[in-house]
Design a protein around this motif. Structure first.
Motif, short mmCIF file in Angstrom:
data_model
loop_
_atom_site.label_atom_id
_atom_site.label_comp_id
_atom_site.label_asym_id
_atom_site.label_seq_id
_atom_site.Cartn_x
_atom_site.Cartn_y
_atom_site.Cartn_z
N UNK A 41 -39.52 -5.86 -4.19
CA UNK A 41 -39.02 -5.95 -5.57
C UNK A 41 -37.88 -4.96 -5.79
N UNK A 42 -38.05 -3.74 -5.31
CA UNK A 42 -36.99 -2.74 -5.45
C UNK A 42 -35.71 -3.21 -4.77
N UNK A 63 -34.77 -6.30 -4.23
CA UNK A 63 -34.20 -7.44 -4.95
C UNK A 63 -33.54 -7.01 -6.27
N UNK A 64 -33.98 -5.89 -6.82
CA UNK A 64 -33.40 -5.41 -8.08
C UNK A 64 -32.10 -4.62 -7.88
N UNK A 65 -31.92 -4.06 -6.70
CA UNK A 65 -30.77 -3.20 -6.46
C UNK A 65 -29.41 -3.87 -6.70
N UNK A 66 -29.22 -5.13 -6.28
CA UNK A 66 -27.93 -5.78 -6.55
C UNK A 66 -27.58 -5.86 -8.03
N UNK A 67 -28.60 -5.76 -8.91
CA UNK A 67 -28.39 -5.81 -10.35
C UNK A 67 -28.34 -4.41 -10.97
N UNK A 68 -28.35 -3.40 -10.08
CA UNK A 68 -28.30 -2.03 -10.57
C UNK A 68 -29.58 -1.55 -11.19
N UNK A 69 -30.70 -2.22 -10.85
CA UNK A 69 -31.98 -1.88 -11.47
C UNK A 69 -32.95 -1.22 -10.52
N UNK A 70 -32.83 -1.48 -9.22
CA UNK A 70 -33.77 -0.91 -8.26
C UNK A 70 -33.40 0.50 -7.85
N UNK A 71 -34.36 1.22 -7.31
CA UNK A 71 -34.11 2.58 -6.84
C UNK A 71 -33.98 3.57 -8.00
N UNK A 72 -33.55 4.76 -7.64
CA UNK A 72 -33.45 5.83 -8.66
C UNK A 72 -32.00 6.03 -9.11
N UNK A 108 -40.59 1.06 -9.85
CA UNK A 108 -41.58 -0.02 -9.69
C UNK A 108 -42.54 0.33 -8.57
N UNK A 109 -41.99 0.74 -7.44
CA UNK A 109 -42.84 1.12 -6.31
C UNK A 109 -43.75 2.29 -6.68
N UNK A 110 -43.19 3.29 -7.37
CA UNK A 110 -43.97 4.47 -7.75
C UNK A 110 -45.17 4.08 -8.62
N UNK A 111 -44.95 3.22 -9.59
CA UNK A 111 -46.04 2.80 -10.48
C UNK A 111 -47.13 2.07 -9.70
N UNK A 112 -46.70 1.15 -8.83
CA UNK A 112 -47.66 0.40 -8.03
C UNK A 112 -48.42 1.34 -7.10
N UNK A 113 -47.71 2.26 -6.47
CA UNK A 113 -48.33 3.16 -5.50
C UNK A 113 -49.33 4.12 -6.16
N UNK A 114 -48.99 4.61 -7.32
CA UNK A 114 -49.91 5.53 -8.01
C UNK A 114 -51.23 4.85 -8.34
N UNK A 115 -51.16 3.63 -8.84
CA UNK A 115 -52.38 2.90 -9.19
C UNK A 115 -53.20 2.58 -7.94
N UNK A 116 -52.53 2.03 -6.92
CA UNK A 116 -53.24 1.62 -5.71
C UNK A 116 -53.87 2.81 -5.00
N UNK A 117 -53.14 3.93 -4.93
CA UNK A 117 -53.69 5.07 -4.22
C UNK A 117 -54.82 5.75 -4.99
#
Length: 313
Positions: A301-302, A304-313, A246-255
């Motif tokens: 967001x990353x 908040x998603x980690x407890x559900x096993x969705x955030x990070x790599x 999620x962070x990567x997608x946001x960062x690529x667009x913003x940068x």
């Protein structure tokens, strides 16, 4: 109406309101402090009791506000001559300089002590250092001494996520320093873009901003260079412990947008800027506000998603 009632009415109009004292705390800057500290707190790999977390953010916010009050106390002389700041409580005659100093010192001491008691001594010490750095190192020393003022002084605004992380964990790690670096590298292009279309303010106040000492051409080059370095850092952070898809997608667009904006600023000359009233520079400045907010929002967001096993790599 009697003379007494007229005098009383004048006194009431000149009397400082709660809003005037709150304005001393620089609420806009405080909101950035609160948000980045909150992200640092929640991104930490530990659970924090809601009451402790609330207290940590509250006292970090108060510390940030205290820094703002002390900054306004010291800069009252130049705030009077700058269009952007002449409406602040002290130059507007709403609050006395001594009142701002007393408020800033009182809130500084209270915030540091209470944060240390609510969380840990290291967090309190870092908050104390941040206040010292912003007020003494940046405001009293660097701001009027060097065109690199905003570069070095930007560190003060970059500490809140580190303090939030330490408040949660009581220790250091590389992740909060990546968040620190993100804010630190973002600060110069953000403020230099502002300086491009507000140069007369810094000229009038005698503040050695880069636009004043080296000219607008050099400032445009600096904005592009710092934006390139910032983009590398921001995208690279996606592969750290606080990043993820999620962070990567946001960062690529913003940068991509930020680099395009910096490129446009670099290509323009002063005639182009004067003709459209610095349209590109103003757009870049507005984008810079969104840039930092969305990067830290993606980190949140990353987390908040980690407890559900969705955030990070």
């Amino acid at each position: 109406m009697s003379d007494a009632s007229i005098n009383a009415s004048i006194l009431r109009e000149d009397e400082a309101s709660f809003g005037d004292y709150f304005a001393l705390l620089k609420p806009r800057v405080m909101s950035l402090v609160v948000f980045t500290a909150f992200v640092g707190l929640l991104a930490a790999p530990v659970s924090v009791h809601p009451v402790i977390g609330f207290c940590a953010i509250l006292f970090i916010a108060i510390g940030g506000g205290a820094s703002g009050a002390l900054n306004m106390w010291w800069d009252a002389d130049i705030d009077k001559v700058m269009k952007r700041t002449k409406g602040r409580p002290i130059p507007a005659g709403k609050v006395e300089e001594g009142e701002a100093l007393s408020l800033g010192l009182a809130l500084s001491g209270m915030s540091v002590i209470m944060l240390a008691l609510a969380t840990n001594l290291l967090a309190g010490a870092f908050l104390a250092f941040t206040i010292f750095f912003y007020v003494v190192v940046y405001t009293m020393w660097l701001k009027r001494a060097t065109p690199q003022n905003i570069v070095i002084g930007g560190a003060a605004g970059a500490f809140p996520p580190v303090i939030g992380w330490i408040a949660a964990t009581g220790s250091m790690s590389v992740e909060p320093w990546l968040m620190f670096a993100l804010t630190f590298m973002w600060t110069p292009p953000h403020f230099w873009a502002l300086a491009l279309f507000m140069r007369s303010d810094y000229d009038d106040a005698g503040v050695p901003m880069l636009t004043v000492t080296h000219g607008r051409r050099a400032t445009r080059v600096h904005i592009l260079v710092y934006t390139i370095l910032l983009a590398v850092l921001a995208v690279g952070t996606a592969f750290s412990g606080v990043g993820g898809p999620v962070y990567l997608a946001v960062s690529l667009v913003l940068n991509a947008l930020f680099l395009h904006g910096a490129w446009k600023i670099w290509r323009r000359d002063e005639d182009d800027s004067e003709k459209d009233n610095f349209k590109a520079e103003r757009s870049f400045f507005k984008l810079s506000l969104l840039y930092l907010f969305l990067h830290f929002g993606a980190i949140l967001v990353e987390a908040m998603l980690k407890p559900f096993g969705l955030g990070g790599w």
